[in-house]
Enzyme design. Sequence first.
Site, PDB file in Angstrom:
ATOM      1  CB  SER A  10      -0.714   0.274   1.050  1.00 36.70           C
ATOM      2  OG  SER A  10      -1.592   1.661   1.121  1.00 36.70           O
ATOM      3  CG  HIS A  35      -4.583  -1.410  -1.365  1.00 35.28           C
ATOM      4  ND1 HIS A  35      -4.849  -2.322  -1.691  1.00 35.28           N
ATOM      5  CD2 HIS A  35      -4.628  -0.897  -0.677  1.00 35.28           C
ATOM      6  CE1 HIS A  35      -6.429  -1.925  -1.197  1.00 35.28           C
ATOM      7  NE2 HIS A  35      -5.839  -0.934  -0.363  1.00 35.28           N
ATOM      8  CG  ASP A  37      -5.235   2.270   1.206  1.00 38.38           C
ATOM      9  OD1 ASP A  37      -6.119   1.609   0.082  1.00 38.38           O
ATOM     10  OD2 ASP A  37      -3.873   2.101   0.960  1.00 38.38           O
ATOM     11  CG  MET A  39      -8.526   7.423   2.141  1.00 32.97           C
ATOM     12  SD  MET A  39      -7.892   7.052   3.623  1.00 32.97           S
ATOM     13  CE  MET A  39      -6.795   5.545   4.075  1.00 32.97           C
ATOM     14  CG  HIS A  68      -9.202   0.021  -0.593  1.00 32.96           C
ATOM     15  ND1 HIS A  68      -8.387  -0.028   0.742  1.00 32.96           N
ATOM     16  CD2 HIS A  68     -10.378  -0.005  -0.526  1.00 32.96           C
ATOM     17  CE1 HIS A  68      -9.333  -0.509   1.236  1.00 32.96           C
ATOM     18  NE2 HIS A  68     -10.638  -0.034   1.077  1.00 32.96           N
ATOM     19  CG  MET A  70     -11.341   3.441   2.069  1.00 32.19           C
ATOM     20  SD  MET A  70      -9.925   3.307   3.588  1.00 32.19           S
ATOM     21  CE  MET A  70      -8.807   3.136   1.187  1.00 32.19           C
ATOM     22  CG  MET A 142     -11.911  -2.414   4.978  1.00 31.18           C
ATOM     23  SD  MET A 142     -10.038  -2.342   4.486  1.00 31.18           S
ATOM     24  CE  MET A 142      -8.869  -1.698   5.528  1.00 31.18           C
ATOM     25  CG  ASP A 180      -5.984  -3.287   3.392  1.00 27.76           C
ATOM     26  OD1 ASP A 180      -5.020  -2.121   3.252  1.00 27.76           O
ATOM     27  OD2 ASP A 180      -7.124  -2.044   2.600  1.00 27.76           O
TER      28      ASP A 180
HETATM   29  C1  DX5 Z   1      -5.960   1.715   5.305  1.00 25.37           C
HETATM   30  C2  DX5 Z   1      -5.948   1.509   4.186  1.00 25.37           C
HETATM   31  C3  DX5 Z   1      -4.697   0.596   4.410  1.00 25.37           C
HETATM   32  C4  DX5 Z   1      -3.308   0.779   4.670  1.00 25.37           C
HETATM   33  C5  DX5 Z   1      -3.286  -0.299   5.194  1.00 25.37           C
HETATM   34  O1  DX5 Z   1      -7.974   2.508   5.329  1.00 25.37           O
HETATM   35  O2  DX5 Z   1      -6.798   0.847   3.783  1.00 25.37           O
HETATM   36  O3  DX5 Z   1      -4.349   0.070   2.771  1.00 25.37           O
HETATM   37  O4  DX5 Z   1      -2.412   1.081   4.262  1.00 25.37           O
HETATM   38  O5  DX5 Z   1      -2.348  -0.126   6.043  1.00 25.37           O
HETATM   39  P1  DX5 Z   1      -1.569  -1.376   7.273  1.00 25.37           P
HETATM   40  O6  DX5 Z   1      -0.955  -2.076   6.621  1.00 25.37           O
HETATM   41  O7  DX5 Z   1       0.010  -0.274   7.871  1.00 25.37           O
HETATM   42  O8  DX5 Z   1      -2.022  -1.529   7.889  1.00 25.37           O
HETATM   43 ZN    ZN Z   2      -6.390   0.090   1.485  1.00 28.01          ZN
END
Ligand code: DX5
Ligand code: ZN
Length: 221
Positions: A10, A35, A37, A39, A68, A70, A142, A180
Amino acid sequence: MKQKLVIAPSVLSLDYSKVSEQLKELNETRAEWMHFDVMDGHFVPNLTFGPDILKGFKKAVDMVMDVHIMVSDPKFYAPIFIKAGADIVTFHYEAVEDVEECVTLCQTIRALGAKAGVSVRPNTSIEPLLPYLHEMDLFLVMSVEPGFGGQSFMENQLEKVRKLRAYIDEHALSTRIEIDGGINAETAKLAVAAGCDTLVAGSYIFKQNLHEAVKSLLCEE
Ligand code: DX5
Ligand code: ZN
């Protein structure tokens, strides 16, 4: 059917003071997916990347772009990220009205040429979605509350993984099971034993040598 284990670092945890070096190094590891993310500061209380960053990252690496989202409006953003180069778009079940809308969005994502993924927060039950797994290329469990990297692994989420694995195998589906949040060399083993075939890891990978970190997640003896 359980598929080959894929590691998806990620980039939320990437060191942004040396992006190109880190992307180059990441590209040379055995991680096949990136990956990414997204947000929106609304679905989760954090803000990250837009589509132009995805375009740039895609040029810098030869990896599957696992996006991903969010966000509160996945119907609006999914096509935008596909246009920017997403190979997989995973959205949240909590961000759509109901199961029907969830299935329709999966169909839209597939029709636009990407793979469709659905994710659930730790407190959301997966049962209503099981009969529709054939509409999904990936299901993302998650194992932390979405929003931030570096949180601890919620082991109780493995129950969802076991249920998904049983359903997918029983119905001979090819839906991948991704996990994740809080993945490190120890929790990776638990996730794989429960039935995951795709592991996302952020802080664990980027706080050490990327090659070694990815290798340690591949669960090879
Ligand atoms: C959190 C993200 C993850 C995050 C995971 O909302 O969706 O992808 O980067 O990070 P770690 O591996 O540090 O928990
Ligand atoms: Zn993620």
